[in-house]
Scaffold this motif. Structure first.
Motif, mmCIF file in Angstrom:
data_model
loop_
_atom_site.group_PDB
_atom_site.id
_atom_site.type_symbol
_atom_site.label_atom_id
_atom_site.label_comp_id
_atom_site.label_asym_id
_atom_site.label_seq_id
_atom_site.Cartn_x
_atom_site.Cartn_y
_atom_site.Cartn_z
ATOM 1 N N ASP A 1 0.824 -23.586 12.954
ATOM 2 C CA ASP A 1 -0.462 -24.025 12.424
ATOM 3 C C ASP A 1 -1.555 -22.980 12.595
ATOM 4 N N ALA A 2 -1.576 -22.303 13.745
ATOM 5 C CA ALA A 2 -2.604 -21.290 13.978
ATOM 6 C C ALA A 2 -2.478 -20.151 12.972
ATOM 7 N N GLU A 3 -1.251 -19.735 12.673
ATOM 8 C CA GLU A 3 -1.027 -18.664 11.694
ATOM 9 C C GLU A 3 -1.434 -19.108 10.300
ATOM 10 N N ILE A 4 -1.127 -20.355 9.968
ATOM 11 C CA ILE A 4 -1.480 -20.872 8.648
ATOM 12 C C ILE A 4 -2.993 -20.936 8.489
ATOM 13 N N ARG A 5 -3.679 -21.450 9.499
ATOM 14 C CA ARG A 5 -5.145 -21.540 9.399
ATOM 15 C C ARG A 5 -5.767 -20.154 9.298
ATOM 16 N N ARG A 6 -5.257 -19.217 10.102
ATOM 17 C CA ARG A 6 -5.823 -17.861 10.070
ATOM 18 C C ARG A 6 -5.677 -17.256 8.678
ATOM 19 N N GLY A 7 -4.514 -17.468 8.065
ATOM 20 C CA GLY A 7 -4.256 -16.864 6.758
ATOM 21 C C GLY A 7 -4.953 -17.554 5.610
ATOM 22 N N SER A 8 -5.094 -18.881 5.684
ATOM 23 C CA SER A 8 -5.627 -19.616 4.540
ATOM 24 C C SER A 8 -7.094 -19.995 4.685
ATOM 25 N N LEU A 9 -7.684 -19.753 5.861
ATOM 26 C CA LEU A 9 -9.086 -20.115 6.070
ATOM 27 C C LEU A 9 -9.892 -18.937 6.625
ATOM 28 N N ARG B 1 -3.349 -18.643 21.784
ATOM 29 C CA ARG B 1 -4.726 -18.682 22.291
ATOM 30 C C ARG B 1 -5.712 -19.076 21.191
ATOM 31 N N GLU B 2 -5.454 -18.669 19.970
ATOM 32 C CA GLU B 2 -6.307 -19.110 18.866
ATOM 33 C C GLU B 2 -6.192 -20.623 18.668
ATOM 34 N N GLU B 3 -4.988 -21.147 18.861
ATOM 35 C CA GLU B 3 -4.791 -22.596 18.767
ATOM 36 C C GLU B 3 -5.605 -23.311 19.842
ATOM 37 N N LEU B 4 -5.606 -22.782 21.062
ATOM 38 C CA LEU B 4 -6.345 -23.411 22.149
ATOM 39 C C LEU B 4 -7.854 -23.383 21.888
ATOM 40 N N VAL B 5 -8.354 -22.254 21.408
ATOM 41 C CA VAL B 5 -9.793 -22.153 21.114
ATOM 42 C C VAL B 5 -10.178 -23.124 20.008
ATOM 43 N N THR B 6 -9.336 -23.233 18.985
ATOM 44 C CA THR B 6 -9.613 -24.165 17.888
ATOM 45 C C THR B 6 -9.690 -25.590 18.404
ATOM 46 N N ARG B 7 -8.734 -25.984 19.225
ATOM 47 C CA ARG B 7 -8.731 -27.342 19.775
ATOM 48 C C ARG B 7 -9.961 -27.587 20.643
#
Length: 373
Positions: free
Chosen positions: A174-182, A215-221
């Motif tokens: 999910d973190a990779e998908i959000r980074r790429g698409s948002l 770590r990007e997932e943790l910051v997002t949450r």
């Protein structure tokens, strides 16, 4: 013989709400079905009319997996559907099936040498140009069924579909998908804070998890839960009203909305008040946790993992406590009693981690403990 427990059937209100949610979601996915030849699709890929979104570009099949797929085509086995979405420029984004299509393209361009085949071992070592012309023509005319999503299908739905239906064997998280698409200013903030030296020190995780942008997932949450939490609801216990136990959609929508909000602020001013506030909030929480938690977000001095439920409880609960009473930063010197308590252990179990009641319980637990010191 043990007596079977009778299942409690959902009440009529729950059934009605379930039907409403199913109907609401199903209306967001509209599509048409068509069929194209390999040759047609490769032509479109070559001219970049069909393209692989950035969050999938680094996902590449091994040569053996590519060979197995080509062997399946030779054997006449059914090829799974490919999903496309037409963007605002009229180009087709490959929502699912990019690895199959790239393998077909590369094989036809003589960039794939078949290997490791067991059903048709005679073609090991072959490239496309080594096949007889009749077989080459049959290959390029092979049909593949395509589902084209209506261009009204939003980005949240598309990426959720990719995560659910991906048939490639290698899938972006999910973190990779959000980074790429948002892409956007808030996503840039997430990436920046994920690389903060203090945050890295407090989250000693394995290299594979680092590579998956944990770590990007943790910051997002952290920000999604913190900004969504309203302490005035539930008679002061607090709630996250926008969280409906659909975490992927919740995080995605949050990042998209924050990108838009920050972009609007930057159009009006040189700086974004939202970005400044979030940096301060994140920094204050990290500095406090560094002071009061001997092992950061881990369980021991040699810990090399940070369970998400543990992180959420400590990080979000801390930020909420500091927001409610800034003197907590001066009054509390050690949170070890909380972290060693049976209540904390029970609240940070990973089972049913996305259930809203459990999420709220682990966040409130840390917040309330800090406020009561």
């Amino acid at each position: 013989m043990a007596k079977a427990t009778r299942r409690k059937r959902p009440d009529s209100e729950t059934v009605a709400e379930a039907e409403r949610q199913i109907a609401e979601y199903s209306r967001t996915v509209k599509f048409t079905v068509t069929e194209y030849s390999f040759e047609f699709i490769v032509q479109k890929l070559t001219t970049d009319r069909y393209y692989v979104p950035s969050y999938q570009r680094e996902l590449v099949w091994t040569p053996k997996k590519q060979s197995k797929f080509i062997e399946s085509v030779f054997m006449g086995l059914p090829i799974p559907f490919v999903f496309f979405w037409q963007d605002k420029d009229g180009r087709m984004e490959i929502v699912d099936g990019s690895q199959r299509l790239r393998t077909i393209r590369d094989f036809m361009a003589d960039k794939v040498t078949l290997r490791g085949l067991e059903t048709l071992p005679i073609v090991n070592g072959f490239r496309f140009s080594d096949l007889p012309m009749s077989r080459q023509l049959k290959f390029v005319e092979t049909p593949i069924r395509v589902i084209i999503l209506d261009n009204s299908t939003d980005a949240v739905t598309r990426t959720e579909m990719f995560a659910r239906i991906n048939t490639g064997g290698t899938i972006a998280n999910d973190a990779e998908i959000r980074r790429g698409s948002l892409p956007g200013p808030f996503m840039e903030l997430i990436i920046e804070l994920a690389n903060d030296p203090t945050f890295i020190e407090l989250t000693p995780i394995s290299q594979p998890l680092i590579n998956k942008r944990e770590r990007e997932e943790l910051v997002t949450r952290f920000f999604a839960y913190l900004d969504g939490f309203d302490p005035t609801l539930n008679d002061g216990a607090g709630d996250i009203p926008t969280y409906k136990e659909e975490p992927r959609r919740f995080y995605f929508s949050f990042v998209k909305d924050m990108n838009d909000q920050v972009a609007t602020e930057l159009e009006l001013e040189a700086n974004s008040p939202t970005i400044d506030r979030m940096k301060t909030t994140f920094g204050d929480a990290l500095n406090f946790i560094e002071k009061v938690s001997p092992y950061g977000f881990t369980k021991s001095e040699t810990g090399n993992q940070v369970p998400r439920v543990r992180f959420e409880s400590i990080a979000v609960g801390t930020a909420l406590a500091l927001r409610a009473d800034p003197t907590v930063a001066d009054r509390v010197e050690d949170i070890t009693p909380l972290l060693n308590s049976t209540d904390f252990s029970a609240a940070t179990k990973s089972d049913a981690a996305n259930v809203k009641s459990k999420l709220l319980n682990r966040i409130r637990l840390t917040r309330n403990w800090l406020l009561n010191q």
